[in-house]
Motif scaffolding. Structure first.
Motif, PDB file in Angstrom:
ATOM      1  N   GLN A   8      -4.199  -4.944   2.774  1.00 32.99           N
ATOM      2  CA  GLN A   8      -3.025  -4.219   3.787  1.00 32.99           C
ATOM      3  C   GLN A   8      -1.393  -4.090   2.736  1.00 32.99           C
ATOM      4  O   GLN A   8      -0.839  -3.366   2.232  1.00 32.99           O
ATOM      5  CB  GLN A   8      -3.084  -4.773   4.654  1.00 32.99           C
ATOM      6  CG  GLN A   8      -3.656  -4.292   5.742  1.00 32.99           C
ATOM      7  CD  GLN A   8      -3.341  -5.978   6.789  1.00 32.99           C
ATOM      8  OE1 GLN A   8      -3.803  -7.105   6.825  1.00 32.99           O
ATOM      9  NE2 GLN A   8      -2.425  -5.403   8.325  1.00 32.99           N
ATOM     10  N   LEU A   9      -1.780  -5.181   1.352  1.00 31.59           N
ATOM     11  CA  LEU A   9      -0.444  -6.004   0.728  1.00 31.59           C
ATOM     12  C   LEU A   9      -0.503  -4.448  -0.762  1.00 31.59           C
ATOM     13  O   LEU A   9      -0.030  -3.761  -0.495  1.00 31.59           O
ATOM     14  CB  LEU A   9      -0.634  -6.802   0.085  1.00 31.59           C
ATOM     15  CG  LEU A   9       0.462  -7.047  -0.702  1.00 31.59           C
ATOM     16  CD1 LEU A   9       1.881  -7.328  -0.362  1.00 31.59           C
ATOM     17  CD2 LEU A   9      -0.094  -8.612  -1.539  1.00 31.59           C
ATOM     18  N   LYS A  10      -1.986  -4.079  -0.608  1.00 26.07           N
ATOM     19  CA  LYS A  10      -2.441  -3.048  -1.761  1.00 26.07           C
ATOM     20  C   LYS A  10      -1.676  -1.501  -0.844  1.00 26.07           C
ATOM     21  O   LYS A  10      -1.511  -0.956  -1.678  1.00 26.07           O
ATOM     22  CB  LYS A  10      -3.548  -2.566  -2.389  1.00 26.07           C
ATOM     23  CG  LYS A  10      -4.447  -2.313  -3.320  1.00 26.07           C
ATOM     24  CD  LYS A  10      -4.726  -1.817  -4.017  1.00 26.07           C
ATOM     25  CE  LYS A  10      -5.070  -1.041  -4.955  1.00 26.07           C
ATOM     26  NZ  LYS A  10      -6.554  -1.079  -5.493  1.00 26.07           N
ATOM     27  N   GLN A  11      -2.010  -1.483   0.214  1.00 26.22           N
ATOM     28  CA  GLN A  11      -1.841  -0.331   0.450  1.00 26.22           C
ATOM     29  C   GLN A  11      -0.145  -0.079   1.118  1.00 26.22           C
ATOM     30  O   GLN A  11       0.387   0.872   0.480  1.00 26.22           O
ATOM     31  CB  GLN A  11      -2.319  -0.095   2.234  1.00 26.22           C
ATOM     32  CG  GLN A  11      -1.811   1.538   3.029  1.00 26.22           C
ATOM     33  CD  GLN A  11      -1.945   2.726   2.341  1.00 26.22           C
ATOM     34  OE1 GLN A  11      -3.231   2.829   1.260  1.00 26.22           O
ATOM     35  NE2 GLN A  11      -1.150   3.367   1.943  1.00 26.22           N
ATOM     36  N   TRP A  12       0.350  -1.555   1.074  1.00 26.35           N
ATOM     37  CA  TRP A  12       2.037  -1.165   1.503  1.00 26.35           C
ATOM     38  C   TRP A  12       3.161  -1.556   0.009  1.00 26.35           C
ATOM     39  O   TRP A  12       3.892  -0.203  -0.089  1.00 26.35           O
ATOM     40  CB  TRP A  12       2.254  -2.596   1.833  1.00 26.35           C
ATOM     41  CG  TRP A  12       3.570  -2.714   1.514  1.00 26.35           C
ATOM     42  CD1 TRP A  12       4.994  -2.051   2.526  1.00 26.35           C
ATOM     43  CD2 TRP A  12       4.546  -3.659   0.760  1.00 26.35           C
ATOM     44  NE1 TRP A  12       6.287  -2.829   2.715  1.00 26.35           N
ATOM     45  CE2 TRP A  12       5.762  -3.932   1.153  1.00 26.35           C
ATOM     46  CE3 TRP A  12       4.189  -4.124  -0.675  1.00 26.35           C
ATOM     47  CZ2 TRP A  12       7.429  -4.216   0.388  1.00 26.35           C
ATOM     48  CZ3 TRP A  12       5.200  -4.734  -1.192  1.00 26.35           C
ATOM     49  CH2 TRP A  12       6.678  -5.025  -0.653  1.00 26.35           C
ATOM     50  N   VAL A  58       2.377  -6.849   5.913  1.00 26.31           N
ATOM     51  CA  VAL A  58       2.316  -6.785   5.222  1.00 26.31           C
ATOM     52  C   VAL A  58       0.677  -7.668   4.074  1.00 26.31           C
ATOM     53  O   VAL A  58       0.234  -7.121   3.644  1.00 26.31           O
ATOM     54  CB  VAL A  58       3.312  -6.107   4.336  1.00 26.31           C
ATOM     55  CG1 VAL A  58       3.520  -6.177   3.064  1.00 26.31           C
ATOM     56  CG2 VAL A  58       3.691  -5.151   4.741  1.00 26.31           C
ATOM     57  N   THR A  59       1.634  -8.611   4.119  1.00 25.21           N
ATOM     58  CA  THR A  59       0.840  -9.885   3.422  1.00 25.21           C
ATOM     59  C   THR A  59      -0.324 -10.720   4.233  1.00 25.21           C
ATOM     60  O   THR A  59      -0.896 -11.579   4.002  1.00 25.21           O
ATOM     61  CB  THR A  59       1.248 -10.937   3.256  1.00 25.21           C
ATOM     62  OG1 THR A  59       2.050 -11.125   4.463  1.00 25.21           O
ATOM     63  CG2 THR A  59       2.525 -10.854   2.265  1.00 25.21           C
ATOM     64  N   ARG A  60      -0.982  -9.963   4.976  1.00 22.58           N
ATOM     65  CA  ARG A  60      -1.899 -10.353   6.008  1.00 22.58           C
ATOM     66  C   ARG A  60      -3.570 -10.263   5.124  1.00 22.58           C
ATOM     67  O   ARG A  60      -4.075 -11.015   5.762  1.00 22.58           O
ATOM     68  CB  ARG A  60      -2.362  -9.308   7.761  1.00 22.58           C
ATOM     69  CG  ARG A  60      -3.309 -10.057   8.337  1.00 22.58           C
ATOM     70  CD  ARG A  60      -3.309 -11.593   9.237  1.00 22.58           C
ATOM     71  NE  ARG A  60      -4.477 -11.944   9.570  1.00 22.58           N
ATOM     72  CZ  ARG A  60      -5.316 -12.347   8.714  1.00 22.58           C
ATOM     73  NH1 ARG A  60      -5.654 -12.431   7.928  1.00 22.58           N
ATOM     74  NH2 ARG A  60      -6.503 -12.908   9.330  1.00 22.58           N
ATOM     75  N   SER A  61      -3.527  -9.123   4.301  1.00 27.70           N
ATOM     76  CA  SER A  61      -4.946  -9.017   3.765  1.00 27.70           C
ATOM     77  C   SER A  61      -4.337  -8.429   2.472  1.00 27.70           C
ATOM     78  O   SER A  61      -3.231  -8.255   2.456  1.00 27.70           O
ATOM     79  CB  SER A  61      -5.746  -8.734   4.726  1.00 27.70           C
ATOM     80  OG  SER A  61      -5.592  -6.937   4.288  1.00 27.70           O
ATOM     81  N   LEU A  62      -5.674  -8.577   1.396  1.00 25.59           N
ATOM     82  CA  LEU A  62      -4.654  -8.240   0.044  1.00 25.59           C
ATOM     83  C   LEU A  62      -5.148  -6.779   0.445  1.00 25.59           C
ATOM     84  O   LEU A  62      -4.246  -6.459  -0.817  1.00 25.59           O
ATOM     85  CB  LEU A  62      -5.910  -8.781  -0.897  1.00 25.59           C
ATOM     86  CG  LEU A  62      -6.047  -8.953  -2.282  1.00 25.59           C
ATOM     87  CD1 LEU A  62      -4.446  -9.508  -2.943  1.00 25.59           C
ATOM     88  CD2 LEU A  62      -6.720  -9.155  -2.911  1.00 25.59           C
ATOM     89  N   TYR A 115       3.976 -12.415  -4.199  1.00 21.90           N
ATOM     90  CA  TYR A 115       3.635 -11.526  -4.734  1.00 21.90           C
ATOM     91  C   TYR A 115       4.880 -10.321  -3.898  1.00 21.90           C
ATOM     92  O   TYR A 115       5.182  -9.506  -4.917  1.00 21.90           O
ATOM     93  CB  TYR A 115       2.523 -10.465  -4.645  1.00 21.90           C
ATOM     94  CG  TYR A 115       2.108  -8.894  -5.367  1.00 21.90           C
ATOM     95  CD1 TYR A 115       1.909  -8.309  -6.213  1.00 21.90           C
ATOM     96  CD2 TYR A 115       3.217  -7.948  -4.209  1.00 21.90           C
ATOM     97  CE1 TYR A 115       1.990  -7.590  -6.565  1.00 21.90           C
ATOM     98  CE2 TYR A 115       2.582  -6.580  -4.343  1.00 21.90           C
ATOM     99  CZ  TYR A 115       2.268  -6.482  -5.954  1.00 21.90           C
ATOM    100  OH  TYR A 115       1.786  -5.009  -5.787  1.00 21.90           O
ATOM    101  N   TYR A 116       4.824 -10.774  -1.879  1.00 24.18           N
ATOM    102  CA  TYR A 116       5.507  -9.308  -1.544  1.00 24.18           C
ATOM    103  C   TYR A 116       7.083  -9.851  -1.684  1.00 24.18           C
ATOM    104  O   TYR A 116       7.778  -8.134  -1.938  1.00 24.18           O
ATOM    105  CB  TYR A 116       4.721  -9.673   0.023  1.00 24.18           C
ATOM    106  CG  TYR A 116       6.576  -8.455   1.086  1.00 24.18           C
ATOM    107  CD1 TYR A 116       5.992  -7.699   0.944  1.00 24.18           C
ATOM    108  CD2 TYR A 116       7.365  -9.854   1.285  1.00 24.18           C
ATOM    109  CE1 TYR A 116       7.163  -7.211   2.376  1.00 24.18           C
ATOM    110  CE2 TYR A 116       8.292  -9.096   2.153  1.00 24.18           C
ATOM    111  CZ  TYR A 116       8.256  -7.780   2.463  1.00 24.18           C
ATOM    112  OH  TYR A 116       8.606  -7.469   3.390  1.00 24.18           O
ATOM    113  N   HIS A 117       7.690 -10.515  -2.105  1.00 25.90           N
ATOM    114  CA  HIS A 117       9.305 -10.868  -2.395  1.00 25.90           C
ATOM    115  C   HIS A 117       9.428 -10.046  -3.661  1.00 25.90           C
ATOM    116  O   HIS A 117      10.543  -9.630  -3.947  1.00 25.90           O
ATOM    117  CB  HIS A 117       9.518 -12.114  -2.114  1.00 25.90           C
ATOM    118  CG  HIS A 117       9.711 -12.426  -0.494  1.00 25.90           C
ATOM    119  ND1 HIS A 117      11.009 -11.893   0.105  1.00 25.90           N
ATOM    120  CD2 HIS A 117       8.129 -12.926   0.281  1.00 25.90           C
ATOM    121  CE1 HIS A 117      10.105 -12.690   1.185  1.00 25.90           C
ATOM    122  NE2 HIS A 117       8.959 -13.038   1.718  1.00 25.90           N
TER     123      HIS A 117
END
Length: 255
Positions: free
Chosen positions: A125-129, A119-123, A85-87
């Motif tokens: 954190q990814l949403k906040q990013w 960023v990808t440590r948890s769901l 998702y991040y990439h």
């Protein structure tokens, strides 16, 4: 005692895969020891790209919320899925920033750019990013002196992105949020042509690119630009250009 190291390694892997609950207690015997990575399909990014590009910030945030609700409901969600998702999200914003001659790094003046591992440590954190990224990207794409696209311009971007699909007037009206008849009148007023003419021009333009720059069969090109009847494709192409697709390809290669 000889099994402790292996058990510790598996517990550590459970911790690595724990991306939903950051303070969960792992009980070894109650967990399945073999967990395969699952890669979920993520077909949302073409839609997110359109929402970024057209400045529909409210719809963009709403769609992101829906995506994370979907991810949170997945039992087998893996860390690898968060990295994917991040990439993919960066792949959406990179070309848009490039058009403005802006680098992703410049979005964080005086700050450290968030690290992928954090960023990808948890769901959550990814949403906040993701939310933070939207806050930083949108002002770059739409400064105070530049308004987001009009609804007709947004529709044109949507059509260009989906030019290989069947584009029904009712579907386009639903995207724009207008009555089909009103949308047709508004489109003609702003663009000086009908919706169908704009779609035809877009399909022929893409067909020209494929004919001149690829070796894809002409019959396959018809499908790639939204025509599943080859004869109809040839007829419409000739209507716009005065020649058949085969003649156009032959001419483009002799130039």
């Amino acid at each position: 005692m000889t099994e402790l190291q292996g058990m510790l390694n598996e517990l550590m892997d459970m911790e690595r895969r724990n991306i939903k609950e950051l303070e969960e207690v792992f009980v070894y015997d109650e967990r399945g020891r073999d967990q395969e990575d699952r890669f979920l399909p993520i077909p949302w990014f073409s839609e997110l790209s359109i929402l970024f590009e057209t400045g529909k910030v409210g719809d963009l945030r709403e769609r992101v919320d829906e995506i994370f609700e979907l991810l949170a409901a997945q039992e087998g969600l893996s860390p690898e899925m968060l990295h994917l998702y991040y990439h993919a999200m960066l792949h959406v914003v990179y070309p848009l920033l490039h058009q403005k001659n802006v680098s992703i790094r410049s979005l964080y003046p005086g700050e450290r750019e968030p690290e992928e591992s954090m960023v990808t440590r948890s769901l959550p954190q990814l949403k906040q990013w993701t939310s933070d990224l939207i806050d930083r990207v949108i002002p770059v794409l739409y400064p105070d002196d530049h308004s987001p696209m009009t609804i007709v311009d947004q529709l044109c971007v949507y059509i260009e992105t989906h030019i290989g699909e069947e584009l029904m007037r009712e579907e386009l009206a639903a995207f724009a949020g207008f009555n089909p008849a009103y949308l047709s009148r508004l489109f003609r007023k702003e663009k000086g042509m009908s919706l169908s003419e704009f779609i035809l021009q877009g399909r022929v333009a893409k067909a020209k690119t494929l004919l001149s720059q690829s070796t894809v069969k002409v019959t396959d090109i018809a499908g790639k630009v939204g025509y599943y009847n080859y004869s109809h494709f040839t007829k419409m192409f000739k209507k716009c250009t005065g020649i058949t697709p085969q003649e156009f390809r032959k001419q483009s290669r002799t130039v």
